[in-house]
Design a protein around this motif. Structure first.
Motif, PDB file in Angstrom:
ATOM      1  N   PRO A 152       0.804  -1.225   0.000  1.00 57.16           N
ATOM      2  CA  PRO A 152       0.000   0.000   0.000  1.00 57.16           C
ATOM      3  C   PRO A 152       0.835   1.273   0.000  1.00 57.16           C
ATOM      4  CG  PRO A 152      -0.032  -1.014   2.164  1.00 57.16           C
ATOM      5  CD  PRO A 152       0.629  -1.994   1.242  1.00 57.16           C
ATOM      6  N   ASN A 153       2.124   1.154   0.381  1.00 60.69           N
ATOM      7  CA  ASN A 153       2.987   2.327   0.464  1.00 60.69           C
ATOM      8  C   ASN A 153       3.738   2.610  -0.842  1.00 60.69           C
ATOM      9  OD1 ASN A 153       3.180   4.129   2.654  1.00 60.69           O
ATOM     10  ND2 ASN A 153       5.319   3.613   2.986  1.00 60.69           N
ATOM     11  N   GLU A 154       3.624   1.679  -1.808  1.00 61.68           N
ATOM     12  CA  GLU A 154       4.417   1.795  -3.035  1.00 61.68           C
ATOM     13  C   GLU A 154       4.153   3.097  -3.780  1.00 61.68           C
ATOM     14  OE1 GLU A 154       5.237  -0.737  -7.172  1.00 61.68           O
ATOM     15  OE2 GLU A 154       3.765  -1.437  -5.701  1.00 61.68           O
ATOM     16  N   ARG A 155       2.941   3.539  -3.781  1.00 59.13           N
ATOM     17  CA  ARG A 155       2.555   4.735  -4.525  1.00 59.13           C
ATOM     18  C   ARG A 155       3.177   6.007  -3.930  1.00 59.13           C
ATOM     19  NH1 ARG A 155      -1.509   5.377  -8.260  1.00 59.13           N
ATOM     20  NH2 ARG A 155      -2.532   7.411  -8.431  1.00 59.13           N
ATOM     21  N   ALA A 160       8.556   8.448   4.062  1.00 57.65           N
ATOM     22  CA  ALA A 160       9.250   8.699   5.320  1.00 57.65           C
ATOM     23  C   ALA A 160       9.049   7.558   6.309  1.00 57.65           C
ATOM     24  CB  ALA A 160       8.774  10.015   5.927  1.00 57.65           C
ATOM     25  N   THR A 161       7.905   6.848   6.192  1.00 56.90           N
ATOM     26  CA  THR A 161       7.577   5.760   7.116  1.00 56.90           C
ATOM     27  C   THR A 161       6.883   4.647   6.330  1.00 56.90           C
ATOM     28  OG1 THR A 161       5.288   6.295   7.718  1.00 56.90           O
ATOM     29  CG2 THR A 161       7.043   7.587   8.803  1.00 56.90           C
ATOM     30  N   ALA A 171       1.680  14.192  11.229  1.00 56.20           N
ATOM     31  CA  ALA A 171       1.406  14.062  12.662  1.00 56.20           C
ATOM     32  C   ALA A 171       0.493  12.870  12.932  1.00 56.20           C
ATOM     33  CB  ALA A 171       0.773  15.350  13.197  1.00 56.20           C
ATOM     34  N   GLU A 172      -0.452  12.624  12.040  1.00 50.77           N
ATOM     35  CA  GLU A 172      -1.348  11.479  12.217  1.00 50.77           C
ATOM     36  C   GLU A 172      -0.605  10.169  11.975  1.00 50.77           C
ATOM     37  OE1 GLU A 172      -4.326  11.440  13.426  1.00 50.77           O
ATOM     38  OE2 GLU A 172      -4.540  13.616  13.547  1.00 50.77           O
ATOM     39  N   VAL A 173       0.281  10.149  11.001  1.00 48.78           N
ATOM     40  CA  VAL A 173       1.086   8.952  10.756  1.00 48.78           C
ATOM     41  C   VAL A 173       1.983   8.682  11.958  1.00 48.78           C
ATOM     42  CG1 VAL A 173       2.857   7.920   9.280  1.00 48.78           C
ATOM     43  CG2 VAL A 173       1.016   9.271   8.256  1.00 48.78           C
ATOM     44  N   ARG A 174       2.576   9.722  12.522  1.00 49.48           N
ATOM     45  CA  ARG A 174       3.436   9.566  13.697  1.00 49.48           C
ATOM     46  C   ARG A 174       2.623   9.054  14.884  1.00 49.48           C
ATOM     47  NH1 ARG A 174       7.625   7.601  15.005  1.00 49.48           N
ATOM     48  NH2 ARG A 174       8.410   8.581  13.079  1.00 49.48           N
TER      49      ARG A 174
END
Length: 277
Positions: A152-155, A160-161, A171-174
């Motif tokens: 899902p992160n490929e795009r 960064a994470t 901030a929400e990802v963190r």
């Protein structure tokens, strides 16, 4: 916002399921049950509950099997328990029925995100007559080409994470990364996916209002068109009130996106339009 009331009940498989309840200032217009996604928990929906209680709705959410307090204080995070994925469907239905029994005079809307939306799809097929409305966020048609998620992160490379796909808001990802009850793997046999990976069936009540929402950059049903295909599948089955809404640029977690105020306002407006009185 004050802390929600906490309670628990025992689901049909004997698992203790933890519940949270947020109450509006005045008499509630209806009940809304929030069904969270995989690798997260119900208290990540405090913001959603705040918007809904401000609009007059009584809000409930459960930590599904394998998740939150239900998992951490039970078999462990990631352990679905008896019945596996089918047990998780029946457990969520039992939670919704438990909530509905607290106020039999009020209609119940089910709002499911991601995995919660897939569980909700199955609930709507088997018990849809008990619902006043169904909202599916970060969802997709569980059939054909839309079943393949991949990375899902490929795009979003360079990322960064590992979870940049969740939201444009760092901030929400963190917050997700820092939450000890987020990011875990749920253990299940691939064969168990048969209980989730099926397209809508004609057992869906044709009068059940359905709202499907995705970000255009959502790895689950967004950029591949799976959310729109899901809405079309319901229409083809004869469901008369189906709305699909796509938010340009938004990723998977619409309620934690940079345009979350818009998303929440649209959710409230849809619920208002489908709540009597």
């Amino acid at each position: 916002m004050s802390e929600p009331e906490s309670s628990s009940f025992t689901d049909p498989g004997g698992v203790t399921v933890h519940l949270y309840r947020w109450v509006p200032a005045g008499p509630p217009r209806a009940l809304v049950h929030l069904a969270h996604g995989m690798g997260e928990h119900a208290r990540r929906y405090d913001r959603v509950a705040a918007a809904l209680t401000a609009a007059g709705y009584e809000v409930w959410a459960d930590d599904h099997r394998a998740s939150g307090r239900t998992g951490a204080e039970g078999a462990g995070l990631g352990d679905l328990g008896p019945g596996g994925m089918q047990g998780a469907v029946e457990s969520l239905h039992a939670a919704v029925a438990h909530v509905a029994a607290t106020r039999p005079d009020l209609a119940v809307h089910l709002v499911g995100h991601s995995w919660g939306s897939f569980l909700a799809q199955r609930i709507a097929e088997r018990w849809g007559g008990d619902l006043a409305g169904l909202v599916l966020s970060g969802s997709t048609l569980l059939a054909g080409e839309y079943l393949t998620l991949g990375d899902p992160n490929e795009r979003f490379q360079p990322a960064a994470t590992p979870y940049d796909w969740l939201s444009r808001d760092p901030a929400e990802v963190r917050a997700y990364l820092d939450d000890p009850w987020c990011g875990f793997e749920v253990a299940f046999d691939v064969a168990e996916l048969v209980h989730l990976a099926i397209p809508p069936a004609d057992s869906i009540p044709p009068g059940l209002p359905i709202l499907v929402v995705n970000g255009s950059e959502d790895s689950v049903g967004g950029f591949n068109g799976g959310g729109a295909a899901l809405a079309d599948a319901y229409r083809e089955l004869g469901v008369v009130d189906v709305t699909y809404r796509e938010y340009p640029g938004a990723r998977h977690e619409l309620f934690n996106e940079t345009n979350r105020d818009e998303v929440l306002a649209d959710l409230v407006a849809w619920l208002d339009a489908h709540t009597a009185g």
